[in-house]
Each structure stands twice: as structure tokens, then as C-alpha cells.
Design a protein around this motif. Structure first.
Motif, mmCIF file in Angstrom:
data_model
loop_
_atom_site.group_PDB
_atom_site.id
_atom_site.type_symbol
_atom_site.label_atom_id
_atom_site.label_comp_id
_atom_site.label_asym_id
_atom_site.label_seq_id
_atom_site.Cartn_x
_atom_site.Cartn_y
_atom_site.Cartn_z
ATOM 1 N N LEU A 53 -2.234 9.032 -4.282
ATOM 2 C CA LEU A 53 -1.294 8.994 -5.401
ATOM 3 C C LEU A 53 -0.032 9.794 -5.080
ATOM 4 C CD1 LEU A 53 -3.770 9.444 -8.401
ATOM 5 C CD2 LEU A 53 -2.315 7.452 -8.005
ATOM 6 N N GLU A 54 -0.218 10.978 -4.505
ATOM 7 C CA GLU A 54 0.933 11.803 -4.151
ATOM 8 C C GLU A 54 1.869 11.058 -3.200
ATOM 9 O OE1 GLU A 54 -0.904 16.345 -4.346
ATOM 10 O OE2 GLU A 54 -0.979 15.215 -2.470
ATOM 11 N N ALA A 55 1.292 10.456 -2.158
ATOM 12 C CA ALA A 55 2.107 9.784 -1.146
ATOM 13 C C ALA A 55 2.830 8.570 -1.714
ATOM 14 C CB ALA A 55 1.225 9.366 0.034
ATOM 15 N N LEU A 56 2.164 7.824 -2.593
ATOM 16 C CA LEU A 56 2.788 6.641 -3.177
ATOM 17 C C LEU A 56 3.949 7.030 -4.099
ATOM 18 C CD1 LEU A 56 -0.395 4.542 -4.034
ATOM 19 C CD2 LEU A 56 1.265 4.082 -2.205
ATOM 20 N N VAL A 57 3.729 8.056 -4.926
ATOM 21 C CA VAL A 57 4.788 8.508 -5.838
ATOM 22 C C VAL A 57 5.967 9.061 -5.038
ATOM 23 C CG1 VAL A 57 5.377 10.220 -7.605
ATOM 24 C CG2 VAL A 57 3.250 8.911 -7.791
ATOM 25 N N GLU A 58 5.690 9.801 -3.980
ATOM 26 C CA GLU A 58 6.761 10.344 -3.148
ATOM 27 C C GLU A 58 7.607 9.241 -2.524
ATOM 28 O OE1 GLU A 58 4.833 12.866 -0.338
ATOM 29 O OE2 GLU A 58 4.510 14.496 -1.777
ATOM 30 N N ARG A 59 6.990 8.100 -2.272
ATOM 31 C CA ARG A 59 7.720 6.981 -1.667
ATOM 32 C C ARG A 59 8.393 6.107 -2.715
ATOM 33 N NH1 ARG A 59 4.345 8.755 1.972
ATOM 34 N NH2 ARG A 59 4.854 8.466 4.188
ATOM 35 N N GLY A 60 8.237 6.444 -3.981
ATOM 36 C CA GLY A 60 8.951 5.741 -5.027
ATOM 37 C C GLY A 60 8.255 4.545 -5.627
ATOM 38 N N PHE A 61 6.967 4.372 -5.359
ATOM 39 C CA PHE A 61 6.246 3.241 -5.948
ATOM 40 C C PHE A 61 6.048 3.445 -7.447
ATOM 41 C CE2 PHE A 61 4.996 2.241 -1.596
ATOM 42 C CZ PHE A 61 5.003 0.857 -1.622
ATOM 43 N N THR A 62 6.073 2.352 -8.188
ATOM 44 C CA THR A 62 5.734 2.353 -9.601
ATOM 45 C C THR A 62 4.312 1.821 -9.738
ATOM 46 O OG1 THR A 62 8.020 1.977 -10.297
ATOM 47 C CG2 THR A 62 6.277 1.414 -11.873
ATOM 48 N N ILE A 63 3.409 2.680 -10.153
ATOM 49 C CA ILE A 63 2.005 2.284 -10.309
ATOM 50 C C ILE A 63 1.811 1.808 -11.744
ATOM 51 C CG2 ILE A 63 -0.391 3.035 -10.173
ATOM 52 C CD1 ILE A 63 0.620 5.234 -8.213
ATOM 53 N N THR B 42 -8.122 2.968 4.207
ATOM 54 C CA THR B 42 -9.390 3.623 4.516
ATOM 55 C C THR B 42 -9.106 5.005 5.126
ATOM 56 O OG1 THR B 42 -9.422 2.434 6.625
ATOM 57 C CG2 THR B 42 -10.727 1.514 4.826
ATOM 58 N N PRO B 43 -8.975 6.031 4.290
ATOM 59 C CA PRO B 43 -8.758 7.379 4.820
ATOM 60 C C PRO B 43 -9.872 7.787 5.782
ATOM 61 C CG PRO B 43 -8.394 7.326 2.449
ATOM 62 C CD PRO B 43 -8.997 6.006 2.821
ATOM 63 N N VAL C 123 -1.744 7.008 3.848
ATOM 64 C CA VAL C 123 -0.620 6.215 3.358
ATOM 65 C C VAL C 123 0.516 6.243 4.379
ATOM 66 C CG1 VAL C 123 1.125 5.978 1.551
ATOM 67 C CG2 VAL C 123 -1.221 6.603 0.942
ATOM 68 N N GLY C 124 0.830 7.438 4.878
ATOM 69 C CA GLY C 124 1.883 7.547 5.887
ATOM 70 C C GLY C 124 1.567 6.745 7.124
ATOM 71 N N GLU C 125 0.303 6.793 7.562
ATOM 72 C CA GLU C 125 -0.097 6.051 8.758
ATOM 73 C C GLU C 125 -0.010 4.548 8.530
ATOM 74 O OE1 GLU C 125 -3.965 7.615 9.426
ATOM 75 O OE2 GLU C 125 -3.247 9.402 10.506
ATOM 76 N N MET C 126 -0.284 4.103 7.312
ATOM 77 C CA MET C 126 -0.199 2.682 7.007
ATOM 78 C C MET C 126 1.231 2.184 7.203
ATOM 79 S SD MET C 126 -1.190 0.680 3.450
ATOM 80 C CE MET C 126 -0.013 1.637 2.471
ATOM 81 N N PHE C 127 2.202 2.964 6.743
ATOM 82 C CA PHE C 127 3.596 2.569 6.909
ATOM 83 C C PHE C 127 4.029 2.652 8.370
ATOM 84 C CE2 PHE C 127 3.557 3.590 2.380
ATOM 85 C CZ PHE C 127 4.221 2.493 1.869
ATOM 86 N N GLU C 128 3.613 3.710 9.043
ATOM 87 C CA GLU C 128 4.002 3.881 10.445
ATOM 88 C C GLU C 128 3.418 2.778 11.321
ATOM 89 O OE1 GLU C 128 2.661 7.747 11.468
ATOM 90 O OE2 GLU C 128 4.055 8.783 10.110
ATOM 91 N N ASN C 129 2.162 2.430 11.073
ATOM 92 C CA ASN C 129 1.501 1.415 11.892
ATOM 93 C C ASN C 129 2.085 0.026 11.675
ATOM 94 O OD1 ASN C 129 -0.185 3.373 12.893
ATOM 95 N ND2 ASN C 129 -1.868 2.918 11.474
ATOM 96 N N ARG C 130 2.725 -0.172 10.517
ATOM 97 C CA ARG C 130 3.333 -1.473 10.230
ATOM 98 C C ARG C 130 4.829 -1.471 10.508
ATOM 99 N NH1 ARG C 130 -0.113 -4.334 6.847
ATOM 100 N NH2 ARG C 130 -2.238 -3.639 7.241
ATOM 101 N N GLY C 131 5.335 -0.396 11.120
ATOM 102 C CA GLY C 131 6.748 -0.353 11.484
ATOM 103 C C GLY C 131 7.672 -0.044 10.332
ATOM 104 N N GLU C 132 7.128 0.507 9.230
ATOM 105 C CA GLU C 132 7.965 0.851 8.082
ATOM 106 C C GLU C 132 8.338 2.330 8.155
ATOM 107 O OE1 GLU C 132 8.993 -1.282 5.978
ATOM 108 O OE2 GLU C 132 7.657 -2.996 6.142
#
Length: 280
Positions: A29-39, A234-235, A261-270
Motif C-alpha cells: 500500500l505504501e509503495a502504490l500510494v507513493e507512486r500516485g495510484f488511486t486505489i 509475490t513478495p 512493488v519497486g521490483e515489479m516496475f523495474e523488471n518491466r522497464g518502468e
């Protein structure tokens, strides 16, 4: 493979079962909010139901949620499990032995779940009903949504916590851990009134075979709903405990969720920049 999640669309979360490993949901949740997602939607099972309830229904801020996770010990859980089996007057007298648990549950009991916080529009909880031996799904759009009983019932691990008895809509329930029947309730996001545009499912299981089952479930849903992107997270929690754990492991678990969450973005080139936190 390109990451399917779109920062400009509302995000629906499925928070899985896993006992103390569920504290990884806090980091997510922290990582998603920091990236600006609207849950906009959350469904949870077991620990996922508890974290979802405290965030969406009670309205704990992310710092408060993190403090809750990092201050809950195995001793607190074991003592609360014992106290739950004692008469109410004894439980009240010795509630302090369970640390932060009684106070937080009291806050949960003061909420109805019909008015959600942090922009969440819909919240759902998966339980298992011992009476009929079947899955039960409660959600915040129900007129008689039993928030406290559903959340606490969903986290009542059989043999550890007693079942939660309640009556909803004229039916008697004995609710226990939603993870008994549904460890990753992503399927419930396709049940009305939920209306996902994109989904992130957070699997906090600690056994590879369970993760493979959850992944196969999501692949089936992806085939059935090709218009709704579904990502699974999958943490790194393989081998981590469910109830018995060392206190220093708590921070590792929360950070594993955030890191995933950070790794998911990095692994997908985001490489999206972090937004200014809107939680204090």
C-alpha cells in the motif's frame, strides 16, 4: 513483458491470506500510494481482510498501519488467542497482556464499513462459514455489512482463534479464516458490486505450490476477463512463519512488500517518479 498497470486508472487490490506475512500488504500500500495510484477497491482474505479493514474502513493512515504491524508480536497473538477463550470480565481485566490488539479491535468495532476512507469505494471480505461449510463474501455495499465480525472472522485461524458467531440477513454464521477456502480472493473483484478496471493481486503465501495454484487461478481469470489487466505480486516471503515469528522479522516482511512493488516496475522497464506522499 510490459507492465499492464496504468497510473491514470483506478486500481483494485486483492490482498491474500498469510497470517503475519500479511503485513507485507502494508508495504505494498505504501509503495502504490507513493507512486500516485488511486486505489478504489479492496477485497481481502484472512490477514488481507484485517489490513484492508483497518485501511479502508477504520481509516488508519499508512504510518499508523505500519506502526500497528511493527508493534504486534507473537506473544500478543498467543495471549489474545487465550483471552478469547476466557469469560468477558476476565478478558477485559487482562486485555493489556495482548498489547495493541484490543485497542485496535475496539476501533474496528466502532465502524460500520459503509463509509470508507482514503478514496476506497468498495471493500469486501472473504470468510469460511463452519455451519454450512462454504465460502461467504461480505462487502461494504450490503445494507447489513457485518464489518467487525467479517474481518475478525476472516482472520480467525481454526484451532488458534475461536470462530466468530453472527447473524446477518436472518442467517446464523460461524465464521473462520477466509484462507481456508480462498487464499487469494482476486475472483471476488468480478462479483457485483465490484467493477475493476485493473487489478493487482498480492500473494503472501510461503509455499511454492500455493503460489503456483494462485498463479493458475489468475491465468484463468485473465482468459475469462481479457479486458481487465491483472498483475500478481509475490513478495519474498517463502519460508516465513504464519503466527510464530521473531519481532525483527516484522520490518523485513513490511519492507518485502514495499520492495516487491519497486521490483515489479523495474523488471518491466518502468521508472515512474514517486509522487509526494498524501498520507501523514
Amino acid at each position: 513483458m510490459t507492465l499492464q498497470l496504468d497510473l491514470h486508472k483506478p486500481l483494485s487490490l486483492a490482498l491474500g491470506a498469510g497470517g503475519v506475512r500479511g503485513f507485507a500488504h502494508i508495504g505494498v500500500l505504501e509503495a502504490l500510494v507513493e507512486r500516485g495510484f488511486t486505489i478504489s477497491e479492496i477485497v481481502g482474505s484472512s490477514a488481507g481482510a484485517i489490513i484492508g479493514a483497518f485501511y479502508a474502513a477504520v481509516g488508519l493512515s499508512l504510518p499508523e498501519l505500519r506502526a500497528f504491524g511493527l508493534n504486534l508480536t507473537s506473544q500478543h497473538l498467543l495471549r489474545w488467542a487465550l483471552l478469547r477463550r476466557l469469560p468477558a470480565r476476565v478478558r477485559q481485566r487482562y486485555a493489556y497482556l495482548a498489547g495493541i490488539i484490543p485497542g485496535h479491535l475496539e476501533r474496528l468495532g466502532q465502524m460500520t464499513g459503509r463509509e470508507l476512507q482514503h478514496g476506497i469505494e468498495r471493500f469486501g471480505v472473504v470468510c469460511y462459514d463452519i455451519n454450512r461449510r462454504e465460502e461467504v463474501f461480505f462487502h461494504s455495499r450490503q445494507e447489513d455489512f457485518p464489518l467487525e465480525e467479517a474481518a475478525r472472522g476472516s482472520a480467525s485461524i481454526p484451532g488458534f482463534f475461536p470462530s466468530r458467531r453472527c447473524q446477518v440477513g436472518g442467517r446464523e454464521y460461524r465464521l473462520v479464516d477466509g484462507g481456508v477456502i480462498n487464499k487469494l480472493p482476486v475472483d471476488k473483484l468480478f462479483v457485483a458490486p465490484f467493477a475493476p478496471t485493473q487489478i493487482l493481486a498480492v500473494d503472501v503465501s510461503n509455499v511454492q505450490s500455493i503460489r503456483e495454484t494462485n498463479r493458475a487461478k489468475i491465468q484463468t481469470l485473465q482468459q475469462q476477463h481479457p479486458d481487465v489487466p491483472i498483475e500478481i505480486l509475490t513478495p519474498d516471503l517463502l519460508g516465513k512463519g504464519t503466527i510464530i515469528y521473531r519481532r525483527q522479522e516484522l520490518l523485513e516482511i513490511v519492507e518485502a512488500g514495499k520492495r516487491s512493488v519497486g521490483e515489479m516496475f523495474e523488471n518491466r522497464g518502468e521508472s515512474w517518479p514517486l509522487a509526494s506522499p498524501n498520507e501523514s
